[in-house]
Design a protein around this motif. Structure first.
Motif, PDB file in Angstrom:
ATOM      1  N   SER C  10      26.493  36.730  41.162  1.00 56.09           N
ATOM      2  CA  SER C  10      26.825  37.913  41.970  1.00 56.09           C
ATOM      3  C   SER C  10      27.393  39.070  41.153  1.00 56.09           C
ATOM      4  O   SER C  10      27.829  40.067  41.708  1.00 56.09           O
ATOM      5  N   LEU C  11      27.419  38.898  39.821  1.00 51.12           N
ATOM      6  CA  LEU C  11      27.758  40.034  38.959  1.00 51.12           C
ATOM      7  C   LEU C  11      26.479  40.506  38.267  1.00 51.12           C
ATOM      8  O   LEU C  11      25.657  39.686  37.867  1.00 51.12           O
ATOM      9  N   THR C  12      26.336  41.836  38.128  1.00 50.44           N
ATOM     10  CA  THR C  12      25.181  42.349  37.374  1.00 50.44           C
ATOM     11  C   THR C  12      25.453  42.144  35.882  1.00 50.44           C
ATOM     12  O   THR C  12      26.552  41.737  35.484  1.00 50.44           O
ATOM     13  N   GLU C  13      24.476  42.459  35.045  1.00 56.53           N
ATOM     14  CA  GLU C  13      24.624  42.304  33.596  1.00 56.53           C
ATOM     15  C   GLU C  13      25.417  43.464  32.988  1.00 56.53           C
ATOM     16  O   GLU C  13      25.761  43.453  31.822  1.00 56.53           O
ATOM     17  N   LYS C  14      25.677  44.454  33.800  1.00 57.57           N
ATOM     18  CA  LYS C  14      26.327  45.677  33.325  1.00 57.57           C
ATOM     19  C   LYS C  14      27.715  45.380  32.741  1.00 57.57           C
ATOM     20  O   LYS C  14      28.483  44.610  33.327  1.00 57.57           O
ATOM     21  N   HIS C  15      28.044  46.026  31.607  1.00 50.86           N
ATOM     22  CA  HIS C  15      29.364  45.834  31.015  1.00 50.86           C
ATOM     23  C   HIS C  15      30.400  46.656  31.783  1.00 50.86           C
ATOM     24  O   HIS C  15      30.157  47.819  32.089  1.00 50.86           O
ATOM     25  N   PHE C  16      31.544  46.040  32.045  1.00 53.53           N
ATOM     26  CA  PHE C  16      32.618  46.770  32.726  1.00 53.53           C
ATOM     27  C   PHE C  16      33.071  47.965  31.879  1.00 53.53           C
ATOM     28  O   PHE C  16      33.139  47.871  30.656  1.00 53.53           O
ATOM     29  N   VAL C  27      39.427  40.307  38.645  1.00 47.09           N
ATOM     30  CA  VAL C  27      39.288  40.248  40.111  1.00 47.09           C
ATOM     31  C   VAL C  27      37.812  40.381  40.504  1.00 47.09           C
ATOM     32  O   VAL C  27      37.338  39.687  41.412  1.00 47.09           O
ATOM     33  N   HIS C  28      37.084  41.241  39.813  1.00 47.96           N
ATOM     34  CA  HIS C  28      35.637  41.351  40.075  1.00 47.96           C
ATOM     35  C   HIS C  28      34.976  39.979  39.936  1.00 47.96           C
ATOM     36  O   HIS C  28      34.176  39.560  40.750  1.00 47.96           O
ATOM     37  N   ARG C  29      35.326  39.311  38.844  1.00 45.30           N
ATOM     38  CA  ARG C  29      34.693  38.027  38.580  1.00 45.30           C
ATOM     39  C   ARG C  29      35.041  37.019  39.676  1.00 45.30           C
ATOM     40  O   ARG C  29      34.184  36.272  40.140  1.00 45.30           O
ATOM     41  N   LEU C  30      36.287  37.037  40.112  1.00 47.75           N
ATOM     42  CA  LEU C  30      36.688  36.089  41.155  1.00 47.75           C
ATOM     43  C   LEU C  30      35.876  36.329  42.434  1.00 47.75           C
ATOM     44  O   LEU C  30      35.403  35.380  43.065  1.00 47.75           O
ATOM     45  N   ILE C  31      35.715  37.586  42.797  1.00 49.32           N
ATOM     46  CA  ILE C  31      34.960  37.905  44.020  1.00 49.32           C
ATOM     47  C   ILE C  31      33.507  37.446  43.861  1.00 49.32           C
ATOM     48  O   ILE C  31      32.920  36.854  44.778  1.00 49.32           O
ATOM     49  N   ALA C  32      32.954  37.690  42.671  1.00 49.64           N
ATOM     50  CA  ALA C  32      31.561  37.284  42.423  1.00 49.64           C
ATOM     51  C   ALA C  32      31.420  35.769  42.503  1.00 49.64           C
ATOM     52  O   ALA C  32      30.469  35.243  43.096  1.00 49.64           O
ATOM     53  N   GLU C  33      32.367  35.054  41.926  1.00 51.59           N
ATOM     54  CA  GLU C  33      32.313  33.583  41.984  1.00 51.59           C
ATOM     55  C   GLU C  33      32.363  33.099  43.432  1.00 51.59           C
ATOM     56  O   GLU C  33      31.655  32.168  43.818  1.00 51.59           O
TER      57      GLU C  33
END
Lengths: 183, 353, 248
Positions: C10-16, C27-33
Motif C-alpha cells: 500500500s506504499l508507492t515506490e516514491k521516495h519520501f 506513520v505512513h508505513r504503519l498505515i500502509a501495513e
C-alpha cells in the motif's frame, strides 16, 4: 386580462395563503400567474404582504407599483397600499379592524366585516377567505368553483378538515358583495 | 405537456436538482435561500440521498469537494455572505477540475448587508470568486421555470467541463411562486461512470484528486489546461435572449429579475414610441460579448440595468468597446420599479432625437 | 527462511520527501501495513492535508483526495457519505487539525462520522518553516515565538484529543508515540484498531501520534526522540482516551 393585486395584513391573518390560492386557481385556468411575498423578519408578527399577478399573457415583472386592486386586512396595510392603487381601482378593506375611510375619491371601496363574519362561522382564521370571496365577486377573473377546488392543493394537508369551512367563508364573502350590488 | 405546478423558486431549484440526479446536498442556513436546504432535507431521504447541514459554509463547500471528487452529482446553496465563505472550496474544486453546482440566491451586501434581493455578487460570481485563475460557469435565470431548466442543465454542464457551475438568482426569484413544468427525472444510476473519481482503486490504478502542482512547468500546464477549457466554454456555452430588438435604437442590457422589470419598462416605452429592446445575458460567464458587440451598428445607446451600483456594465462596456455610450441605472437594497427605468428610457429617447 | 518484514503493497515506490529524523515516514508505513493486513487498499480513500504531508497522495498507493488547510474531515465526510461502504481516512498535522481546522474536526467527530483521523502532533508548523503551532509547548522557541511560547500571550498547548474525547460521537480515541520501536508497535495496534472500528461501522476514530520535527526543532534526530519523551509526553500523556464498544 391582466390583474395586479396586492394583499396585505398582519402576519398570521392568512394573507400569503389567499395570495397563493388565487395564483394557483389562475394557473389551473391556464393563465400566467406570479406570487411574490414580502419576506424577512417583518413576516413574524409584523405586517405581511404579497403581490399576485394573473394575466392571459406573459408576466414580465412580478412586482407592481400601481396595483389594480388591493385587499387590506389591517389599518397599516390600508394606509400603505391604498395610495398606490391605480386610478379607479379597487380596495377591499376589512371593516372589522379598520374604521378609517380610504382617503381617495376615485377608488371603489368594498367594506367587508371579515372578522365578524368569520366569528359567526366559528373560526376567526377564515376571515382571509371572506375577503377573497368578496374580491372575487367584484373581479370575476376566476370563477369561485375553481378557487374552491384549489383549496385541496394549496392548504397544507393538516388543514384539510377545514376545507368545508373555508368554502363557506368564500361563499359568504362572495354573497356579501352580490347582495350589496342587488340592493 | 407536463403538469404545471405552482412553486417557490427556491423549492423549484431543489426539485430540479433531484431530477437531474443530484442525491447529495451540503449547506448551512442563511436567508433568503433557506427553502432550498429545507426542501432537500425533506426530499433527499425519499430518494436514498444525503442531506447534511454542515457546521459552516466553509465545511459545506469542502464536503462538496469530497462528494464531487467521489463522483457524485452534488449541490450546495447559499446567499451572498455564505458564498464568500464557500469561495475556498470552489477554488479547490475548480483547480482539481471537479463538477458541482452551487446556487447563490443573492442578498444585498457588503458585510452582513441585509436580506433584500440584490445583484451585487456579479463581480464575485464572474470574476473574483476566490484565489487563482479560474472561472465558474454562471447561469442567470429570470423566471422560476428558468431556475428549473438551468439548474437541471447546470449538472450536465458541470459534468461535461468538470467545472463548478453557479446558478445565480436573487431573493426575489427565490421567494416568488410561478407555475413550472418539470422534466422527467433522471436516475443517477444511468449517468456515465466517472472514471477519475476516488471511489476505491478496485482493479485499476489509483486515482488522485488534486490541485497541487509544485513544479513551475507543471503549474503552468495546469493553468493552461484550465485556460483552454474556458476558451471552449466561451465558444460553446454562451446563452442570451433578445426582446423587441428588431428596430431598436436603445438597448437595455439586464439579467435575472432586473431583466423582467426592464421588459415591463420597455413595453411602456414602446407605447410612447421609443424604440427600445432588451439584451438579456443568460450566461454571465461566459458573457455574451460577441452578441452584444453585434448590435453596435444598430444601437445608438445602451442602458445597463442592475440591482447593484454597476457591475455587469463593465462587461457591456468591454463588449461595446467604446463604439457607443453605455449608461447605467440601478438601485440596491430597494428593488426599483419599471416606472423608474421608463423615466430613464424616456430621457435617453429624447437625447437620441 | 521465514520472511518477517517486506515493503508494504500500500506504499508507492516514491521516495519520501520528509527530512531526516522526521517520523511522518514511520506513520505512513504503519498505515500502509494496516491497509495490507486488513486487505483494504482497493477500498480505501485517503485525504491528504495541507502541511508537510501535503504530498501524501504520492506515497499511499490507494485513491487519494486533496483537502484545503484544515478541511480534511469535511472532504472526508463528503466522500464517506457518497461511499459509505469504503474506508476513508484523513491524515492531518497539528496546524491543520488543531488550529485552522478545529471546526471541521470537532463536528466530524461529533457527528460520529465513520472515518479515521490520523493526527500528527509535532508541536510545530513544519511545511511553512517552523512557526508556533497550537500544540507548541510552553517556552518552546519557534520562528513566531522567538522568545519561547508565552502562555499569557499565545494561550496554552491545545489538547485536541482530550477535547474530542468529551464528545459522544467518537468510538475510539487514543494518543500514541513513535519515538521507540516499542511505542511504534503500540501505535500500530491503536491505528489498526481504529481502522477496524471503521470497518465495523462504529463511528469516528482518531489516533494522535506524537512525532518529531528535528529540522524545525533545531536538534539532531536522536535528540529529537529524547526531546519528545522528555518534554512532549508529560504535556500529552499517552493512552486510550475514549474507547466504547458501540456508538448509538
Amino acid at each position: 386580462m391582466h390583474e395586479e393585486i396586492i394583499m396585505a395584513g398582519f402576519g398570521g391573518q392568512g394573507i400569503m395563503s389567499i395570495g397563493q390560492l388565487l395564483a394557483y386557481s389562475g394557473m389551473i385556468k391556464g393563465l400566467d400567474v406570479s406570487w411574490m411575498p414580502s419576506y424577512g423578519p417583518e413576516m413574524r408578527g409584523g405586517t405581511a404582504n404579497c403581490t399576485v399577478i394573473v394575466s392571459d399573457s406573459r408576466i414580465a415583472s412580478p412586482l407592481t407599483s400601481k396595483p389594480d386592486s388591493v385587499i387590506v386586512m389591517n389599518l397599516p396595510s390600508q394606509d400603505k397600499f391604498s395610495p398606490k392603487v391605480k386610478e379607479g381601482g379597487l380596495v377591499v378593506t376589512n371593516s372589522s379592524l379598520i374604521d378609517k375611510e380610504v382617503e381617495r375619491e376615485d377608488l371603489e371601496v368594498i367594506k367587508v366585516p371579515a372578522n365578524e363574519i368569520a366569528n359567526e362561522l366559528g373560526n376567526t382564521r377564515v376571515a382571509n377567505m371572506i375577503m377573497l370571496g368578496a374580491y372575487l365577486a367584484r373581479k370575476e377573473i376566476i370563477d369561485l368553483d375553481t378557487v374552491k377546488e384549489s383549496l385541496t392543493s394549496v392548504l397544507p394537508e393538516r388543514h384539510h378538515d377545514l376545507i368545508p369551512l373555508n368554502e363557506k367563508a368564500l361563499d359568504r364573502g362572495f354573497e356579501l358583495v352580490n347582495e350589496e350590488v342587488t340592493v | 405537456m407536463a403538469e404545471r405546478v405552482l412553486m417557490k423558486g427556491n423549492e423549484a431549484i431543489g426539485e430540479a436538482a433531484i431530477r437531474a440526479g443530484c442525491r447529495y446536498f451540503f449547506g448551512y442556513p442563511i436567508t433568503p435561500q433557506n427553502d432550498i436546504p429545507a426542501y432537500m432535507s425533506r426530499e433527499l431521504p425519499k430518494h436514498d440521498g444525503v442531506f447534511l447541514q454542515a457546521e459552516s459554509e466553509v465545511a459545506a463547500s469542502n464536503m462538496v469537494y469530497g462528494a464531487a471528487g467521489s463522483g457524485a452529482r452534488v449541490l450546495t446553496s447559499s446567499s451572498s455572505p455564505g458564498i464568500s465563505l464557500k469561495a475556498e472550496g470552489l477554488s479547490y474544486i475548480a483547480g482539481a477540475e471537479l463538477p458541482c453546482v452551487v446556487v447563490n440566491i443573492m442578498r444585498c451586501g457588503p458585510g452582513l448587508g441585509g436580506i433584500q434581493p440584490s445583484q451585487g455578487d456579479y463581480f464575485q460570481a464572474t470574476k473574483g470568486m476566490a484565489h487563482g485563475d479560474f472561472h465558474l460557469i454562471v447561469y442567470a435565470p429570470s423566471t422560476v421555470q428558468e431556475l428549473v431548466d438551468l439548474t437541471y442543465k447546470a449538472f450536465d454542464t458541470a459534468d461535461r467541463y468538470r467545472n463548478p457551475v453557479m446558478v445565480l438568482g436573487d431573493g426575489m426569484l427565490g421567494q416568488m411562486m410561478e407555475p413550472v413544468e418539470f422534466m422527467e427525472p433522471l436516475d443517477p444510476a444511468d449517468l456515465p461512470k466517472k472514471e477519475w473519481a476516488t471511489d476505491g482503486a478496485k482493479g485499476r490504478d489509483t486515482n488522485v484528486i488534486n490541485s497541487l502542482a509544485l513544479a513551475p512547468e507543471e503549474l503552468e500546464a495546469m493553468n493552461k489546461k484550465l485556460e483552454n477549457k474556458y476558451k471552449k466554454v466561451k465558444a460553446n456555452e454562451v446563452m442570451h435572449e433578445e426582446y423587441r430588438m428588431e428596430d431598436a435604437e436603445i438597448a437595455v442590457v439586464a439579467y435575472g429579475t432586473s431583466a423582467r422589470i426592464s421588459i415591463k419598462a420597455i413595453d411602456m416605452a414602446r407605447e410612447r414610441g421609443i424604440k427600445v429592446g432588451l439584451i438579456r445575458p443568460i450566461t454571465l460567464y461566459p458573457f455574451p460579448e460577441k452578441e452584444v458587440a453585434a448590435t453596435c451598428d444598430q444601437i445608438k445607446k445602451y442602458l445597463t440595468v442592475e440591482m447593484s451600483t454597476g457591475q455587469m456594465i463593465e462587461d457591456v462596456r468591454l463588449a461595446v468597446n467604446g463604439r457607443r455610450p453605455v449608461e447605467f441605472f440601478g438601485r440596491l437594497g430597494v428593488v426599483f420599479e419599471a416606472e423608474e427605468v421608463l423615466e430613464r428610457l424616456i430621457a435617453m429617447g429624447g437625447e437620441i432625437q | 527462511m521465514k520472511k518477517i518484514a517486506s515493503y508494504p503493497d500500500s506504499l508507492t515506490e516514491k521516495h519520501f520527501h520528509y527530512c531526516p529524523g522526521c517520523t511522518h515516514g514511520t506513520v505512513h508505513r504503519l498505515i500502509a501495513e494496516i491497509m495490507d493486513e486488513l486487505d483494504i487498499r482497493e477500498e480505501t480513500i485517503g485525504v491528504a492535508p495541507v502541511g508537510c504531508a501535503v504530498l501524501a497522495y504520492e506515497y499511499f498507493d490507494c485513491d487519494m483526495h486533496e483537502a484545503s488547510h484544515g478541511r480534511a474531515p469535511a472532504v472526508a465526510t463528503g466522500i464517506k457519505r457518497v461511499h459509505p461502504d469504503k474506508v476513508v481516512f484523513t491524515y492531518q498535522g497539528d496546524g491543520d487539525l488543531a488550529s485552522i481546522g478545529t471546526a471541521e474536526i470537532v463536528h466530524a467527530a461529533n457527528r460520529g462520522e465513520n472515518i479515521t483521523t490520523v493526527f500528527i502532533n509535532n508541536a510545530i508548523y513544519g511545511m511553512t518553516g517552523g512557526q508556533m503551532a497550537p500544540t507548541t509547548l510552553e517556552g518552546q522557541k519557534t520562528t513566531t515565538s522567538p522568545y519561547g511560547r508565552n502562555l499569557k500571550e499565545a494561550g496554552n498547548p491545545i489538547k485536541m484529543t482530550e477535547m474530542l474525547s468529551a464528545l459522544d460521537g467518537p468510538s475510539y480515541i487514543a494518543r500514541v508515540s513513535v519515538h521507540t520501536p516499542k511505542h511504534i508497535r503500540k501505535a500500530k495496534k491503536a491505528l489498526k484498531k481504529a481502522f477496524q472500528r471503521q470497518l465495523d461501522g462504529r463511528g469516528f476514530t482518531l489516533i494522535e501520534v506524537l512525532s518529531t520535527c528535528p529540522t524545525n526543532w533545531g536538534i539532531t534526530p536522536k535528540d529529537a526522540l529524547n526531546w519528545l519523551e522528555e518534554y512532549m509526553m508529560p504535556v500529552y500523556p499517552l493512552g486510550d482516551l475514549k474507547d466504547i464498544e458501540e456508538v448509538e
